[in-house]
Design an enzyme around this catalytic site. Structure first.
Site, short mmCIF file in Angstrom:
data_model
loop_
_atom_site.label_atom_id
_atom_site.label_comp_id
_atom_site.label_asym_id
_atom_site.label_seq_id
_atom_site.Cartn_x
_atom_site.Cartn_y
_atom_site.Cartn_z
N GLY A 113 71.78 37.15 13.80
CA GLY A 113 70.88 36.26 14.53
C GLY A 113 70.80 36.69 15.98
O GLY A 113 71.56 37.56 16.43
N LYS A 114 69.88 36.15 16.71
CA LYS A 114 69.81 36.41 18.15
C LYS A 114 68.98 35.32 18.80
O LYS A 114 68.07 34.77 18.15
CB LYS A 114 69.14 37.77 18.41
CG LYS A 114 69.52 38.38 19.73
CD LYS A 114 70.88 39.04 19.64
CE LYS A 114 71.37 39.62 20.92
NZ LYS A 114 72.65 40.33 20.73
#
Ligand code: NAD
Length: 425
Positions: A113-114
């Site tokens: 994720g980011k």
């Protein structure tokens, strides 16, 4: 109003496009089916929110916040939150995918994720940043969670912001949930060993590669670009294992001493000199800092910024081994020349995965409600990094590909197999 993507940066080799080029190469070598390829190419979730923040002036300013979950098939998504003026959805999407591969390479049970918030933290007061971080967290209450998506620091954020995130999330849930975020201050459940973890992983993978290349650490020379968290720890730990560090650099310039630089002295100097090596007299300053990359050394550790080894300078590189402490220091176009020259490059998604490995340990400790000693953290992360190196090396032999493509093969293969076994689509 429709969401407008900022135009991509032109005339620059884009590290994110570089990532996709390597992904495509690995997918082809693996013979990945079109179906799985399409699943892996697209992020599982993209969330964009507007965050109103009362500024110190009393006016309300609205910021844009993004969170992308590329994959959660191996476990909760894991990835940092970037506070930067130019952060945009495409960049966050690519960085989220990068995290999927990185976690899969080191075989930790996380997806990728980011997050990003478009703002300029340098021009904001601590109070404004706190209100922004809390606003972002409130907007992401249903996205984040210790079993769903676990953020961490990235560019422009650090332990202070993670503490605010943890507090805001915990208030909303009515109980302290420190496993929702990693990179917290120690007193809030951060892990011992996290500060040096990335540099330590660089050291472990460098030594493993040197063994394969039959380079004796006690007779080897090394140059390290970047003297921040990753570079200075990598330099110190490699020096402790016998390497002679003949060059170091930071934003102030590059410093060279054929007889070896005393890294402890350089660190003490930097720490007493507002964080910079400017004026360091344990070595000579090079007229062009980029010369550091071209020195006749055995091991080169780029640990500063992306895109420093490109078609423009790759011909001049003399090192036998490159160990990528930084994310994306080598452009995809330079890869082919590195391979032609017979240089081994330990890629970023393997060499700098020590950081995310110890972040994983932080989460494990939070969930256990128990603190590990630094010795236990180091021992376990060394083992994970060494095993990961061996798997990638085996894949490079099996598929006759360089280490970088082998790392992507190991990662994509793991995620693809998990998709296929789980099925459901
Ligand atoms: P940092 O801010 O602590 O240090 C960066 C260093 O690079 C500083 O010494 C800075 O002066 C120097 N620098 C900046 N521009 C330079 C240039 N053009 N030439 C030479 N030196 C330059 O950052 P860090 O945490 O050490 O991160 C370095 C790299 O490692 C980044 O690419 C980051 O994404 C990557 N990385 C960091 C971690 C981590 O745990 N810190 C984990 C994975 C990857």
């Amino acid at each position: 109003m429709a969401y407008i993507e900022p135009a991509p940066i032109k005339d620059k080799e884009n590290p994110l496009e570089s990532m996709m080029e390597r992904f495509n190469l690995a997918a082809e070598k693996l013979g990945l089916s079109d179906e799985v390829y399409n699943v892996l190419k697209n992020p599982a979730k993209q969330v964009i929110v507007s965050i109103p923040v009362t500024m110190d002036s009393g006016k309300i300013q609205v910021f844009e916040g993004i969170r992308v979950v590329h994959s959660n098939i191996l476990g909760p998504a894991k990835g940092g939150i970037r506070f930067a003026p130019d952060v945009h959805l495409d960049e966050v999407k690519a960085l989220a995918a990068w995290m999927t591969w990185k976690c899969a390479v080191v075989d930790i049970p996380y997806g990728g994720g980011k997050g990003g918030v478009r703002c300029n933290p340098r021009e904001m007061s601590a109070g404004e940043i706190e209100r922004l971080m809390r606003g972002y967290t409130k907007a992401m209450l249903d996205v984040f969670g210790p079993d769903k998506d676990i953020p961490a620091p990235d560019m422009g954020t650090g332990p202070r912001e993670m503490a605010w995130l943890m507090d805001e999330y915990s208030r909303a849930k009515g109980t302290t949930i420190n496993a929702v975020v990693t990179g917290k201050p120690l007193v809030l459940g951060g892990s011992l060993g996290r500060t040096e973890a990335t540099g330590r992983g660089v050291m472990v993978t460098a030594l493993a590669a040197m063994q394969k290349l039959k380079i004796n650490p006690f007779q080897a020379t090394c140059a390290v670009q970047g003297f921040g968290n990753v570079g200075s720890w990598a330099a110190q730990l490699l020096e402790e294992r016998g390497l002679k560090i003949v060059a170091i650099s930071d934003i102030s310039g590059a410093y060279h001493n054929e007889n070896g630089i005393n890294i402890q002295e350089a660190i003490s100097y930097r720490d007493g000199n507002k964080g910079t090596l400017e004026g360091f007299d344990g070595a000579e300053k090079l007229s062009d800092p980029m010369e550091l990359l071209e020195l006749d050394v055995d091991v080169l550790v780029p640990a500063a910024v992306e895109d420093v080894i490109t078609v423009k300078n790759v011909d001049k590189i003399k090192a036998k081994l490159i160990v990528e402490g930084a994310n994306g220091p080598t452009s995809a176009k330079a890869d082919a020349i590195i391979n032609e020259k017979g240089i081994m490059a330990v890629p970023d998604i393997l060499a700098n995965a020590g950081g995310v490995t110890v972040s994983y340990f932080e989460w494990v400790q939070n969930r256990l409600g128990y603190k590990w000693t630094a010795e236990r953290v180091n021992r376990r992360s060394d083992r994970i990094l060494k095993d990961a190196f061996d798997h990638v090396y085996e894949a490079s032999q099996k598929y006759s590909v360089p280490m970088r493509i082998a790392a992507y093969i190991v990662a994509i293969d793991k995620v693809a197999k998990t998709y296929t076994f789980r099925g459901g689509f």
